[in-house]
Design a protein around this motif. Structure first.
Motif, PDB file in Angstrom:
ATOM      1  N   GLY A  58       0.811  -1.233   0.000  1.00  0.00           N
ATOM      2  CA  GLY A  58       0.000   0.000   0.000  1.00  0.00           C
ATOM      3  C   GLY A  58       0.833   1.268   0.000  1.00  0.00           C
ATOM      4  O   GLY A  58       0.370   2.324   0.430  1.00  0.00           O
ATOM      5  N   HIS A  59       2.061   1.182  -0.498  1.00  0.00           N
ATOM      6  CA  HIS A  59       3.025   2.303  -0.441  1.00  0.00           C
ATOM      7  C   HIS A  59       2.514   3.516  -1.220  1.00  0.00           C
ATOM      8  O   HIS A  59       2.382   3.462  -2.442  1.00  0.00           O
ATOM      9  CB  HIS A  59       4.343   1.804  -1.042  1.00  0.00           C
ATOM     10  CG  HIS A  59       5.521   2.679  -0.785  1.00  0.00           C
ATOM     11  ND1 HIS A  59       6.795   2.326  -1.156  1.00  0.00           N
ATOM     12  CD2 HIS A  59       5.634   3.896  -0.189  1.00  0.00           C
ATOM     13  CE1 HIS A  59       7.643   3.275  -0.809  1.00  0.00           C
ATOM     14  NE2 HIS A  59       6.952   4.242  -0.225  1.00  0.00           N
ATOM     15  N   ASP A  60       2.251   4.620  -0.525  1.00  0.00           N
ATOM     16  CA  ASP A  60       1.784   5.843  -1.199  1.00  0.00           C
ATOM     17  C   ASP A  60       2.857   6.336  -2.164  1.00  0.00           C
ATOM     18  O   ASP A  60       4.037   6.397  -1.818  1.00  0.00           O
ATOM     19  CB  ASP A  60       1.484   6.940  -0.168  1.00  0.00           C
ATOM     20  CG  ASP A  60       0.197   6.662   0.614  1.00  0.00           C
ATOM     21  OD1 ASP A  60      -0.676   5.919   0.105  1.00  0.00           O
ATOM     22  OD2 ASP A  60       0.058   7.200   1.740  1.00  0.00           O
ATOM     23  N   ARG A  61       2.426   6.725  -3.367  1.00  0.00           N
ATOM     24  CA  ARG A  61       3.392   7.078  -4.405  1.00  0.00           C
ATOM     25  C   ARG A  61       3.993   8.469  -4.200  1.00  0.00           C
ATOM     26  O   ARG A  61       5.187   8.665  -4.298  1.00  0.00           O
ATOM     27  CB  ARG A  61       2.695   7.011  -5.776  1.00  0.00           C
ATOM     28  CG  ARG A  61       3.650   7.060  -6.954  1.00  0.00           C
ATOM     29  CD  ARG A  61       4.566   5.856  -6.949  1.00  0.00           C
ATOM     30  NE  ARG A  61       5.390   5.772  -8.145  1.00  0.00           N
ATOM     31  CZ  ARG A  61       6.417   4.951  -8.286  1.00  0.00           C
ATOM     32  NH1 ARG A  61       6.746   4.123  -7.316  1.00  0.00           N
ATOM     33  NH2 ARG A  61       7.121   4.932  -9.383  1.00  0.00           N
ATOM     34  N   ARG A  62       3.118   9.427  -3.945  1.00  0.00           N
ATOM     35  CA  ARG A  62       3.671  10.795  -3.859  1.00  0.00           C
ATOM     36  C   ARG A  62       2.907  11.631  -2.842  1.00  0.00           C
ATOM     37  O   ARG A  62       1.666  11.556  -2.793  1.00  0.00           O
ATOM     38  CB  ARG A  62       3.594  11.454  -5.238  1.00  0.00           C
ATOM     39  CG  ARG A  62       4.044  12.897  -5.260  1.00  0.00           C
ATOM     40  CD  ARG A  62       4.175  13.471  -6.679  1.00  0.00           C
ATOM     41  NE  ARG A  62       4.302  14.910  -6.587  1.00  0.00           N
ATOM     42  CZ  ARG A  62       3.321  15.783  -6.826  1.00  0.00           C
ATOM     43  NH1 ARG A  62       2.139  15.367  -7.240  1.00  0.00           N
ATOM     44  NH2 ARG A  62       3.521  17.070  -6.672  1.00  0.00           N
ATOM     45  N   TYR A  63       3.652  12.391  -2.037  1.00  0.00           N
ATOM     46  CA  TYR A  63       3.065  13.420  -1.157  1.00  0.00           C
ATOM     47  C   TYR A  63       3.653  14.768  -1.552  1.00  0.00           C
ATOM     48  O   TYR A  63       4.859  14.866  -1.823  1.00  0.00           O
ATOM     49  CB  TYR A  63       3.447  13.208   0.323  1.00  0.00           C
ATOM     50  CG  TYR A  63       3.080  11.884   0.960  1.00  0.00           C
ATOM     51  CD1 TYR A  63       1.899  11.220   0.662  1.00  0.00           C
ATOM     52  CD2 TYR A  63       3.926  11.314   1.919  1.00  0.00           C
ATOM     53  CE1 TYR A  63       1.582  10.027   1.293  1.00  0.00           C
ATOM     54  CE2 TYR A  63       3.606  10.120   2.555  1.00  0.00           C
ATOM     55  CZ  TYR A  63       2.436   9.485   2.226  1.00  0.00           C
ATOM     56  OH  TYR A  63       2.119   8.299   2.852  1.00  0.00           O
ATOM     57  N   ALA A  64       2.825  15.801  -1.531  1.00  0.00           N
ATOM     58  CA  ALA A  64       3.333  17.172  -1.747  1.00  0.00           C
ATOM     59  C   ALA A  64       2.357  18.131  -1.097  1.00  0.00           C
ATOM     60  O   ALA A  64       1.142  18.042  -1.319  1.00  0.00           O
ATOM     61  CB  ALA A  64       3.458  17.469  -3.234  1.00  0.00           C
ATOM     62  N   ILE A  65       2.900  19.009  -0.293  1.00  0.00           N
ATOM     63  CA  ILE A  65       2.082  19.937   0.498  1.00  0.00           C
ATOM     64  C   ILE A  65       2.016  21.302  -0.170  1.00  0.00           C
ATOM     65  O   ILE A  65       3.047  21.841  -0.599  1.00  0.00           O
ATOM     66  CB  ILE A  65       2.732  20.100   1.896  1.00  0.00           C
ATOM     67  CG1 ILE A  65       2.402  18.925   2.805  1.00  0.00           C
ATOM     68  CG2 ILE A  65       2.365  21.420   2.533  1.00  0.00           C
ATOM     69  CD1 ILE A  65       1.211  19.111   3.704  1.00  0.00           C
ATOM     70  N   ASP A  66       0.819  21.865  -0.226  1.00  0.00           N
ATOM     71  CA  ASP A  66       0.670  23.268  -0.602  1.00  0.00           C
ATOM     72  C   ASP A  66       0.578  24.083   0.702  1.00  0.00           C
ATOM     73  O   ASP A  66      -0.440  24.023   1.391  1.00  0.00           O
ATOM     74  CB  ASP A  66      -0.608  23.454  -1.435  1.00  0.00           C
ATOM     75  CG  ASP A  66      -0.821  24.911  -1.818  1.00  0.00           C
ATOM     76  OD1 ASP A  66      -0.106  25.782  -1.299  1.00  0.00           O
ATOM     77  OD2 ASP A  66      -1.727  25.169  -2.640  1.00  0.00           O
TER      78      ASP A  66
END
Ligand code: NAD
Ligand code: TYD
Length: 337
Positions: free
Chosen positions: A274-282
């Protein structure tokens, strides 16, 4: 102010306590921590004699204990206490639900009983789930957690915000991207890589190494939390991120470069389920409304972090030679390392 910091013996909590005592030397800080495997009082050795700091060993899920502390007249709770490692939540989810969900609920209930003026719930960008190649998480992004860890944090966020809407409890929530810096337990990617490399050991890279995380130096997060504590609006969520996205592979290559170690020390291992592919914060909201901005960019922060682990070998060697070995074997041997 009198502030109850929970989970203050962990990575971010201890960095936050150092920041708080430096920034507001007249504040009183009580640190309530259960001292799980991740809690380490060595992180706070330099403030242990400060008359404005005290430590209580205990569980946030212990309502009587929390009531007793609140009776000292607290002005705020900042809830860092949590089980925080995704891989452990995959191996054993129960403690994540107990501490992250039920423990938070106990704190909220006591805060409500005692009419606490401020409750800051420390959360994570992982509650938003996984992004495709474009876009960033805003505070309005729907919650879509994928791991037992992120699901437990999302539950706590929602309960905390519900206590604001239903009971008018003065709750604020921060959602931060991946932190790094001094005192981070070496199960997390960066300290694991740095300390393995210092011993010329292989570093395990999950899957294809192209998962993206958005990195923030822990002191920048501490400054943002302090701002939310003082100036944030009740009932609001604040995303905190420094705009430093990197694939895991290029992050590790950056560490190899600084440490002058060969690429051959990278070992690709079986991916995290279940590895999340990408995180990015605004982070526009906290920038525009509270005037926060990060001070440390990734290249500089990596150097500072590597330098800290180089100068504090006793700190991490003690951890890596204890209970941690059992976890390492359980998590990494089936993955091929
Ligand atoms: P950590 O695992 O280093 O520290 C957690 C601390 O909480 C430890 O000192 C532990 O002993 C304590 N604790 C655990 N269960 C407890 C309980 N039932 N009662 C009292 N204390 C308890 O975690 P961290 O990386 O410092 O994260 C702190 C908070 O920030 C967590 O809520 C986490 O979800 C959140 N967060 C972390 C990151 C990150 O990159 N590390 C990013 C975003 C959000
Ligand atoms: P981690 O530090 O566990 O933080 P999170 O999962 O909360 O983002 O992991 C950061 C990234 O590094 C994540 O994509 C998983 C990956 N990773 C590895 O490739 N190898 C490892 O040994 C670890 C612990 C993480």
């Amino acid at each position: 102010m009198k502030i109850l910091v929970t989970g203050g013996a962990g990575f971010i909590g201890s960095n936050f306590i150092h920041y708080l005592l430096d920034r507001h030397p007249d504040y009183d800080v009580v640190n309530l921590d259960k001292l799980t495997y991740a809690g380490n009082l060595e992180n706070l050795q330099s403030v242990s004699g400060n008359s404005h700091y005290s430590f209580i060993k205990g569980d946030i899920a212990d309502a009587d204990l929390v009531r007793g502390i609140m009776d000292r007249g607290m002005d705020a709770i900042i809830n860092f206490a949590a089980e925080s490692h995704v891989d452990r939540s995959i191996l054993e989810p129960a403690s994540f639900i107990r501490t992250n969900v039920l423990g938070t609920q106990v704190l909220l209930d006591v805060a409500r009983e005692r009419h606490l003026p401020r409750f800051v719930q420390i959360s994570t960008d992982e509650v938003y789930g996984s992004l495709g190649p474009t876009g960033r998480f805003t505070e309005d992004t729907c919650l879509c957690p994928n791991s037992p860890y992120s699901a437990s944090k999302a539950s706590a966020d929602m309960i905390a915000l519900a206590y604001h809407r239903t009971f008018d409890l003065p709750v604020l929530v921060t959602r931060t991207s991946n932190n790094y810096g001094p005192y981070q337990f070496p199960e997390k990617l960066l300290p694991l890589v740095i300390t393995n490399l210092m011993e010329d050991r292989q570093v395990p890279l999950y899957g294809d190494g192209m998962n993206v995380r958005d990195w923030i130096f822990v002191k920048d997060n501490a400054e943002a939390i302090d701002l939310v504590l003082h100036k944030g609006k009740e009932g609001e969520v604040y995303n905190i991120g420094a705009g430093c996205e990197s694939t895991n592979l290029s992050l590790i290559q950056g560490v190899l470069d600084v440490m002058k170690k060969p690429d051959s020390l990278i070992t690709y291992v079986k991916d995290r389920p279940g590895h999340d592919r990408r995180y990015a914060i605004d982070p526009s909201k906290i920038r525009n409304i509270l005037g926060w901005s990060p001070r440390t960019m990734l290249q500089d922060g990596l150097r500072k972090t590597i330098d800290w682990y180089t100068k504090n070998t006793d700190w991490w060697k003690r951890i890596k030679s204890g209970e941690y070995l059992k976890y390492y074997e359980k998590n990494y041997t089936p993955k091929g390392l």
